[in-house]
Design an enzyme around this catalytic site. Sequence first.
Site, short mmCIF file in Angstrom:
data_model
loop_
_atom_site.label_atom_id
_atom_site.label_comp_id
_atom_site.label_asym_id
_atom_site.label_seq_id
_atom_site.Cartn_x
_atom_site.Cartn_y
_atom_site.Cartn_z
NE ARG A 42 -4.25 -1.83 1.84
CZ ARG A 42 -5.07 -2.34 2.74
NH1 ARG A 42 -4.80 -2.20 4.02
NH2 ARG A 42 -6.16 -3.00 2.36
CE LYS A 210 -15.92 -15.15 10.95
NZ LYS A 210 -16.32 -14.07 11.88
N GLY A 363 -6.63 -7.33 -0.15
CA GLY A 363 -6.67 -8.06 1.11
C GLY A 363 -5.64 -9.17 1.21
N GLY A 387 -12.07 -5.02 0.88
CA GLY A 387 -13.47 -4.73 1.20
C GLY A 387 -14.12 -3.81 0.20
#
Length: 406
Positions: A42, A210, A363, A387
Amino acid sequence: MSTSTIKTVDDLIAEGVTGRHVLVRADLNVPLDGDTITDPGRVDASVPTLKALLDAGARVIVAAHLGRPKGEFAPEFSLSPVAEALSERLDQWVPLASDVTGEDAHERANGLNDGDILLLENVRFDPRETSKDDAERDAFASELAALTGDNGAFVSDGFGVVHRRQASVYDVATKLPRYSGGLVQTELEVLEKVSGDPETPYVVVLGGSKVSDKLGVIEALAPKVTHLIIGGGMCYTFLRARGLDVGASLLQEDMVDTCRDLLDRFGDVIVLPTDVVAAEAFDRDADHRTVGVDAIPSGWMGLDVGPESVAAFRDVLSSARTIFWNGPMGVFEFPTFAEGTRGVAEAIVDATAAGAFSVVGGGDSAAAVRSLGISEDGFSHISTGGGASLEFLEGKELPGVTVLEN
């Protein structure tokens, strides 16, 4: 959401920035081991926009966050390591203010000359940054804007935060002339390409822990894709929905019925693993073996997809013309359980070399590419915002983008 109505940093530079203070919201939320940045991706991604502004004579003030310090100063969340990394990459000193909008920040901002840069301390040290109270965020945004003086401008270049309605992302853009940075512009153009009318066969690869985190993007993309490959911890809830015993593998019991419904509706496009690397415990040195998905030993847990699955995924990916990947196939941080993620990444690199347009959706996937030593040049694009990428593909509004529209 239309990027055609958003002014860019190139427009700002064309208007003239010499002598002007420009506040840049960057995404510098990097992983740290003590004071060492373990993945500088980043930081590297923020450099082109900052360099362009500095070379044009702007007086640049950078706002960013690191971690979740809960609205108060915490030394472990200081941006000091980031200031050092930026100094190296920009080949000029990047001083760090000791506060965000306080006396030191103002003094340093006022002292900037053309082509100078200042990094503010972690914006999340101020609780108003993430406040749900509009008035609190607005007040903090006004303080940030005040650092730029009478002729300032705002550049949004932190794609990893544009899905957040936060003071330094959304509210400050209502206070100053606003522009998108080069990174945000590129991210939006790339994601529009894979969400609009992508060239087929279109293959999406989803991993991570998840199902609930990816449900929205599954619902949005499943009707559009040729194949939807599912691995990582989330695959065990799908396997359980097929009636299989997954042992002690990660399982979201409350999502089993949802996965069964997804398989009923999209079973012709969803591709699940046929074998996994199961382990006796969640440990890098745990006893492990490769087994079929219907033969996970009682009390054991699946920590990676197996070689048979990787071969099947590779076969699907080999004919793809568009690929979107978000989420590792296993616990890649443990070398024993990294081969599934490595195999899928290498298959995407091969497909890209054969002409596919590939996007790594930020991510953990982006972190895995770098930590496994796979060349980033092998992919068409690696996103900086996991996200934000997913919410864009779900069709959700990104507050930090819509506020830029003129």
